[in-house]
Design a protein around this motif. Sequence first.
Motif, PDB file in Angstrom:
ATOM      1  N   PRO A  12       0.805  -1.238   0.000  1.00 44.34           N
ATOM      2  CA  PRO A  12       0.000   0.000   0.000  1.00 44.34           C
ATOM      3  C   PRO A  12       0.834   1.284   0.000  1.00 44.34           C
ATOM      4  N   THR A  14       1.746   3.187   2.379  1.00 44.46           N
ATOM      5  CA  THR A  14       1.257   4.243   3.271  1.00 44.46           C
ATOM      6  C   THR A  14       2.167   4.412   4.487  1.00 44.46           C
ATOM      7  N   ASN A  15       3.112   3.474   4.653  1.00 39.03           N
ATOM      8  CA  ASN A  15       4.049   3.530   5.783  1.00 39.03           C
ATOM      9  C   ASN A  15       3.322   3.692   7.118  1.00 39.03           C
ATOM     10  N   CYS A  16       2.223   2.954   7.256  1.00 38.78           N
ATOM     11  CA  CYS A  16       1.396   3.128   8.456  1.00 38.78           C
ATOM     12  C   CYS A  16       2.008   2.505   9.694  1.00 38.78           C
ATOM     13  N   GLY A  17       2.908   1.544   9.521  1.00 39.40           N
ATOM     14  CA  GLY A  17       3.591   0.943  10.669  1.00 39.40           C
ATOM     15  C   GLY A  17       2.842  -0.199  11.332  1.00 39.40           C
ATOM     16  N   ALA A  18       1.671  -0.564  10.817  1.00 41.61           N
ATOM     17  CA  ALA A  18       0.883  -1.618  11.481  1.00 41.61           C
ATOM     18  C   ALA A  18       1.591  -2.975  11.467  1.00 41.61           C
ATOM     19  N   CYS A  19       2.496  -3.165  10.520  1.00 42.75           N
ATOM     20  CA  CYS A  19       3.207  -4.443  10.441  1.00 42.75           C
ATOM     21  C   CYS A  19       4.358  -4.517  11.437  1.00 42.75           C
ATOM     22  N   CYS A  24       6.834   0.692   4.501  1.00 43.23           N
ATOM     23  CA  CYS A  24       6.504  -0.439   3.629  1.00 43.23           C
ATOM     24  C   CYS A  24       7.757  -1.076   3.031  1.00 43.23           C
ATOM     25  N   PHE A  27       9.147  -3.535   5.367  1.00 48.44           N
ATOM     26  CA  PHE A  27       8.333  -4.748   5.363  1.00 48.44           C
ATOM     27  C   PHE A  27       8.664  -5.595   4.136  1.00 48.44           C
ATOM     28  N   CYS A  41       0.585  -7.385   7.313  1.00 42.72           N
ATOM     29  CA  CYS A  41       0.079  -6.125   6.747  1.00 42.72           C
ATOM     30  C   CYS A  41      -1.412  -6.280   6.467  1.00 42.72           C
TER      31      CYS A  41
HETATM   32  S1  SF4 Z   1       3.569  -2.826   4.829  1.00 34.43           S
HETATM   33 FE1  SF4 Z   1       3.489  -2.186   6.944  1.00 34.43          FE
HETATM   34  S2  SF4 Z   1       3.768   0.007   6.824  1.00 34.43           S
HETATM   35 FE2  SF4 Z   1       3.175  -0.646   4.769  1.00 34.43          FE
HETATM   36  S3  SF4 Z   1       0.943  -0.496   4.700  1.00 34.43           S
HETATM   37 FE3  SF4 Z   1       1.403  -2.576   5.324  1.00 34.43          FE
HETATM   38  S4  SF4 Z   1       1.318  -2.497   7.538  1.00 34.43           S
HETATM   39 FE4  SF4 Z   1       1.511  -0.389   6.831  1.00 34.43          FE
END
Ligand code: SF4
Length: 264
Positions: A12, A14-19, A24, A27, A41
């Motif tokens: 995605p 988005t570099n959201c950090g959820a992983c 990204c 990841f 992710c």
């Molecule tokens: S890879 Fe990680 S940082 Fe990127 S969208 Fe998925 S959970 Fe978020």
Amino acid sequence: MKTAIEIYKLLPKTNCGACGLPNCFGFATKLAAHMASLDDCPDIAEEDRAALRDADTGRRESPGTVYEQALESLKKKIQAVDFKKAAGLFRAIYRDADTITIEFLHKRYVVTKHAVLTDSGEKVRPWTAILIYNHLCMPSPPATAGEWISFSAIPQSHAKDKAWKGHVEEVIARHFSGKVEELKRACENFGCVKTDREGSHDAAYTLRFFPLFPVLLLFWDAVPEEGFPAQCTLLLDKHAPHYLDIESIVVLGEEFAGRMTEER
Ligand code: SF4
């Protein structure tokens, strides 16, 4: 198997950090190395998930991955290490000919010649064991030099310089921008020790990646009115290349940044 770049294109972004990774690309790198799972992710589109299945052949614990293979080869190397001598050299605690305990990123690990376990007896992820075994296999590590150097001053660090800046220092800087007190709390929770080093920085802490691997963290907060972004520098002891190989230092730095930014 896809490369990290090919995987990244399907994420995605988005570099959201959820992983659990700061971005990204981090990841993608871990997925390519079989150190992560697609399930980590939550936001990958279904069609991209299907295209990525072949890159997801190994979760951290899966056998036969490059990390498992590296670990198996290190286990052979660690057999030759004299744990009594190693405990003295690396400031670990000697238990018996097959067991020592060592601090690593402010946690204690039990190291045997067959496995690395947490203090409570759980098996660790392969890369954690690899970093610890790699450290203990470094030949004749000298005492700390007591002189700080930047990552880029390490010989042959050039190829890894961007990763160090982008995945370690900038992750900490961005996360704590405008939040110096939070940074200080995170440092203290992590066992870092405040230092009175002179300079224009807003925070200075020493910490230890390993007992024989000191690091100095310097943080300058953002000054928005001057267009000055927050900055973080992690200085390493001059003898750091004797404590770990350059790739392992970067992985260790990434893990440190990840843990620090989770501990808000
Ligand atoms: S890879 Fe990680 S940082 Fe990127 S969208 Fe998925 S959970 Fe978020």
